[in-house]
Write a protein that holds these residues in place. Structure first.
Motif, PDB file in Angstrom:
ATOM      1  N   VAL A 249       0.840  -1.193   0.000  1.00  0.00           N
ATOM      2  CA  VAL A 249       0.000   0.000   0.000  1.00  0.00           C
ATOM      3  C   VAL A 249       0.878   1.247   0.000  1.00  0.00           C
ATOM      4  CG1 VAL A 249      -1.576   1.351   1.469  1.00  0.00           C
ATOM      5  CG2 VAL A 249      -2.017  -1.071   1.036  1.00  0.00           C
ATOM      6  N   THR A 250       0.489   2.232  -0.801  1.00  0.00           N
ATOM      7  CA  THR A 250       1.207   3.494  -0.896  1.00  0.00           C
ATOM      8  C   THR A 250       0.598   4.559   0.015  1.00  0.00           C
ATOM      9  OG1 THR A 250       1.500   2.945  -3.231  1.00  0.00           O
ATOM     10  CG2 THR A 250       2.126   5.167  -2.557  1.00  0.00           C
ATOM     11  N   VAL A 251      -0.754   4.593   0.062  1.00  0.00           N
ATOM     12  CA  VAL A 251      -1.454   5.607   0.847  1.00  0.00           C
ATOM     13  C   VAL A 251      -2.498   4.934   1.735  1.00  0.00           C
ATOM     14  CG1 VAL A 251      -2.935   7.653   0.766  1.00  0.00           C
ATOM     15  CG2 VAL A 251      -1.110   7.381  -0.906  1.00  0.00           C
ATOM     16  N   LEU A 252      -2.452   5.286   3.013  1.00  0.00           N
ATOM     17  CA  LEU A 252      -3.451   4.829   3.982  1.00  0.00           C
ATOM     18  C   LEU A 252      -4.532   5.893   4.083  1.00  0.00           C
ATOM     19  CD1 LEU A 252      -4.580   3.077   6.295  1.00  0.00           C
ATOM     20  CD2 LEU A 252      -2.935   4.222   7.819  1.00  0.00           C
ATOM     21  N   LEU A 253      -5.772   5.499   3.830  1.00  0.00           N
ATOM     22  CA  LEU A 253      -6.915   6.398   3.929  1.00  0.00           C
ATOM     23  C   LEU A 253      -7.734   5.972   5.146  1.00  0.00           C
ATOM     24  CD1 LEU A 253      -7.939   6.287   0.159  1.00  0.00           C
ATOM     25  CD2 LEU A 253      -6.544   8.025   1.289  1.00  0.00           C
ATOM     26  N   TRP A 254      -7.576   6.677   6.250  1.00  0.00           N
ATOM     27  CA  TRP A 254      -8.317   6.371   7.490  1.00  0.00           C
ATOM     28  C   TRP A 254      -9.458   7.380   7.533  1.00  0.00           C
ATOM     29  CZ3 TRP A 254      -7.357   2.315  10.732  1.00  0.00           C
ATOM     30  CH2 TRP A 254      -7.987   2.305  11.967  1.00  0.00           C
ATOM     31  N   LEU A 255     -10.564   7.016   6.878  1.00  0.00           N
ATOM     32  CA  LEU A 255     -11.675   7.949   6.663  1.00  0.00           C
ATOM     33  C   LEU A 255     -12.835   7.583   7.579  1.00  0.00           C
ATOM     34  CD1 LEU A 255     -11.397   8.175   2.771  1.00  0.00           C
ATOM     35  CD2 LEU A 255     -10.319   9.630   4.514  1.00  0.00           C
ATOM     36  N   MET A 256     -12.696   7.935   8.834  1.00  0.00           N
ATOM     37  CA  MET A 256     -13.651   7.549   9.874  1.00  0.00           C
ATOM     38  C   MET A 256     -14.421   8.743  10.416  1.00  0.00           C
ATOM     39  SD  MET A 256     -13.055   4.381   9.931  1.00  0.00           S
ATOM     40  CE  MET A 256     -12.985   3.288  11.302  1.00  0.00           C
ATOM     41  N   GLY A 257     -14.678   9.733   9.559  1.00  0.00           N
ATOM     42  CA  GLY A 257     -15.345  10.951   9.998  1.00  0.00           C
ATOM     43  C   GLY A 257     -16.724  10.740  10.572  1.00  0.00           C
ATOM     44  N   ARG A 258     -17.380   9.677  10.176  1.00  0.00           N
ATOM     45  CA  ARG A 258     -18.725   9.407  10.695  1.00  0.00           C
ATOM     46  C   ARG A 258     -18.698   8.553  11.953  1.00  0.00           C
ATOM     47  NH1 ARG A 258     -22.756   9.946   6.155  1.00  0.00           N
ATOM     48  NH2 ARG A 258     -22.338  12.107   5.599  1.00  0.00           N
ATOM     49  N   ALA A 259     -17.554   7.991  12.276  1.00  0.00           N
ATOM     50  CA  ALA A 259     -17.448   7.163  13.486  1.00  0.00           C
ATOM     51  C   ALA A 259     -17.396   8.073  14.711  1.00  0.00           C
ATOM     52  CB  ALA A 259     -16.196   6.289  13.430  1.00  0.00           C
ATOM     53  N   PRO A 260     -18.059   7.685  15.777  1.00  0.00           N
ATOM     54  CA  PRO A 260     -18.029   8.528  16.983  1.00  0.00           C
ATOM     55  C   PRO A 260     -16.621   8.621  17.561  1.00  0.00           C
ATOM     56  CG  PRO A 260     -19.076   6.407  17.441  1.00  0.00           C
ATOM     57  CD  PRO A 260     -18.812   6.458  15.973  1.00  0.00           C
ATOM     58  N   ALA A 261     -16.400   9.706  18.302  1.00  0.00           N
ATOM     59  CA  ALA A 261     -15.107   9.865  18.982  1.00  0.00           C
ATOM     60  C   ALA A 261     -14.876   8.645  19.864  1.00  0.00           C
ATOM     61  CB  ALA A 261     -15.109  11.146  19.814  1.00  0.00           C
ATOM     62  N   GLY A 262     -13.638   8.269  20.006  1.00  0.00           N
ATOM     63  CA  GLY A 262     -13.304   7.104  20.818  1.00  0.00           C
ATOM     64  C   GLY A 262     -12.086   6.404  20.270  1.00  0.00           C
ATOM     65  N   ASP A 263     -12.043   5.101  20.471  1.00  0.00           N
ATOM     66  CA  ASP A 263     -10.863   4.310  20.137  1.00  0.00           C
ATOM     67  C   ASP A 263     -10.437   4.393  18.671  1.00  0.00           C
ATOM     68  OD1 ASP A 263     -10.646   3.535  22.758  1.00  0.00           O
ATOM     69  OD2 ASP A 263     -11.592   1.579  22.454  1.00  0.00           O
ATOM     70  N   LEU A 264     -11.407   4.484  17.739  1.00  0.00           N
ATOM     71  CA  LEU A 264     -11.038   4.547  16.319  1.00  0.00           C
ATOM     72  C   LEU A 264     -10.269   5.818  15.985  1.00  0.00           C
ATOM     73  CD1 LEU A 264     -14.241   3.114  14.623  1.00  0.00           C
ATOM     74  CD2 LEU A 264     -12.025   1.988  14.901  1.00  0.00           C
ATOM     75  N   HIS A 265     -10.405   6.828  16.837  1.00  0.00           N
ATOM     76  CA  HIS A 265      -9.682   8.082  16.653  1.00  0.00           C
ATOM     77  C   HIS A 265      -8.614   8.257  17.726  1.00  0.00           C
ATOM     78  CE1 HIS A 265     -12.663   9.187  13.689  1.00  0.00           C
ATOM     79  NE2 HIS A 265     -13.595   8.852  14.554  1.00  0.00           N
ATOM     80  N   GLY A 266      -8.370   7.210  18.479  1.00  0.00           N
ATOM     81  CA  GLY A 266      -7.406   7.246  19.576  1.00  0.00           C
ATOM     82  C   GLY A 266      -6.472   6.057  19.507  1.00  0.00           C
ATOM     83  N   SER A 267      -6.712   5.078  20.367  1.00  0.00           N
ATOM     84  CA  SER A 267      -5.788   3.948  20.479  1.00  0.00           C
ATOM     85  C   SER A 267      -5.708   3.105  19.209  1.00  0.00           C
ATOM     86  CB  SER A 267      -6.169   3.066  21.668  1.00  0.00           C
ATOM     87  OG  SER A 267      -7.464   2.504  21.489  1.00  0.00           O
ATOM     88  N   ARG A 268      -6.827   2.903  18.508  1.00  0.00           N
ATOM     89  CA  ARG A 268      -6.788   2.099  17.281  1.00  0.00           C
ATOM     90  C   ARG A 268      -6.024   2.836  16.179  1.00  0.00           C
ATOM     91  NH1 ARG A 268      -8.653  -0.196  20.993  1.00  0.00           N
ATOM     92  NH2 ARG A 268     -10.238  -1.790  20.996  1.00  0.00           N
ATOM     93  N   LEU A 269      -6.263   4.119  16.076  1.00  0.00           N
ATOM     94  CA  LEU A 269      -5.543   4.937  15.099  1.00  0.00           C
ATOM     95  C   LEU A 269      -4.046   4.921  15.394  1.00  0.00           C
ATOM     96  CD1 LEU A 269      -5.368   7.054  12.810  1.00  0.00           C
ATOM     97  CD2 LEU A 269      -5.948   8.787  14.523  1.00  0.00           C
ATOM     98  N   THR A 270      -3.690   5.064  16.653  1.00  0.00           N
ATOM     99  CA  THR A 270      -2.277   5.032  17.048  1.00  0.00           C
ATOM    100  C   THR A 270      -1.649   3.700  16.672  1.00  0.00           C
ATOM    101  OG1 THR A 270      -2.673   6.582  18.864  1.00  0.00           O
ATOM    102  CG2 THR A 270      -0.680   5.225  18.994  1.00  0.00           C
TER     103      THR A 270
END
Length: 155
Positions: free
Chosen positions: A64-85
């Motif tokens: 993969v060349t580009v990672l697209l983490w497009l979770m704008g509709r997901a609620p705040a929490g792990d997907l934007h914190g520990s999972r993203l990290t």
């Protein structure tokens, strides 16, 4: 260019169509087998995985060349914190050369810190999905930006 698309929902299908029409490959992560035919119809490669279980995405990063983490509709929490990290930690020794993130301010700060540290160009997407064409165009511009950016710089 090969993208790993995590999130994106239905607008992600249009993004996949546009990218594949331009000759790029898109590996589209889905939790649901029922979504596979739609991904394939859009020209993408369906990848069964769950962003809540980062280990399930491990092999999705292959070539993969580009990672697209497009979770704008997901609620705040792990997907934007520990999972993203954790996901960003997994990109260190891969072929990923850029990242586009859509989500929360907390997640954007994580992307800034981790991408800067690992010298991976990144972009923070803030275009709302309500206008799908504008959203897809913004993601495409961000992809172009991270691919053109110098290593270690934001797009």
């Amino acid at each position: 260019m090969r993208a790993l698309l995590v999130g994106g929902g239905r607008p992600g299908l249009e993004l996949t169509r546009r990218l594949t029409a331009d000759g790029h490959a898109v590996r589209f992560v889905t939790r649901h087998e029922a979504f596979v035919p739609e991904i394939q119809e859009a020209g993408g490669e369906a990848y069964i995985g769950d962003p809540d279980r980062i280990g399930s995405l491990r092999y999705g990063l292959d070539n993969v060349t580009v990672l697209l983490w497009l979770m704008g509709r997901a609620p705040a929490g792990d997907l934007h914190g520990s999972r993203l990290t954790m996901m960003m930690e997994r990109t260190i020794d891969t072929t990923v050369r850029g990242m586009v993130y859509e989500g929360t301010a907390e997640g954007a700060a994580i992307v800034d810190r981790m991408a800067t540290y690992n010298e991976i160009p990144y972009a923070i997407l803030d275009t709302p999905r309500e206008d799908q064409d504008a959203w897809v165009s913004a993601v495409l511009e961000d992809i172009d930006g991270v691919l053109a950016a110098q290593r270690g710089a934001s797009a």
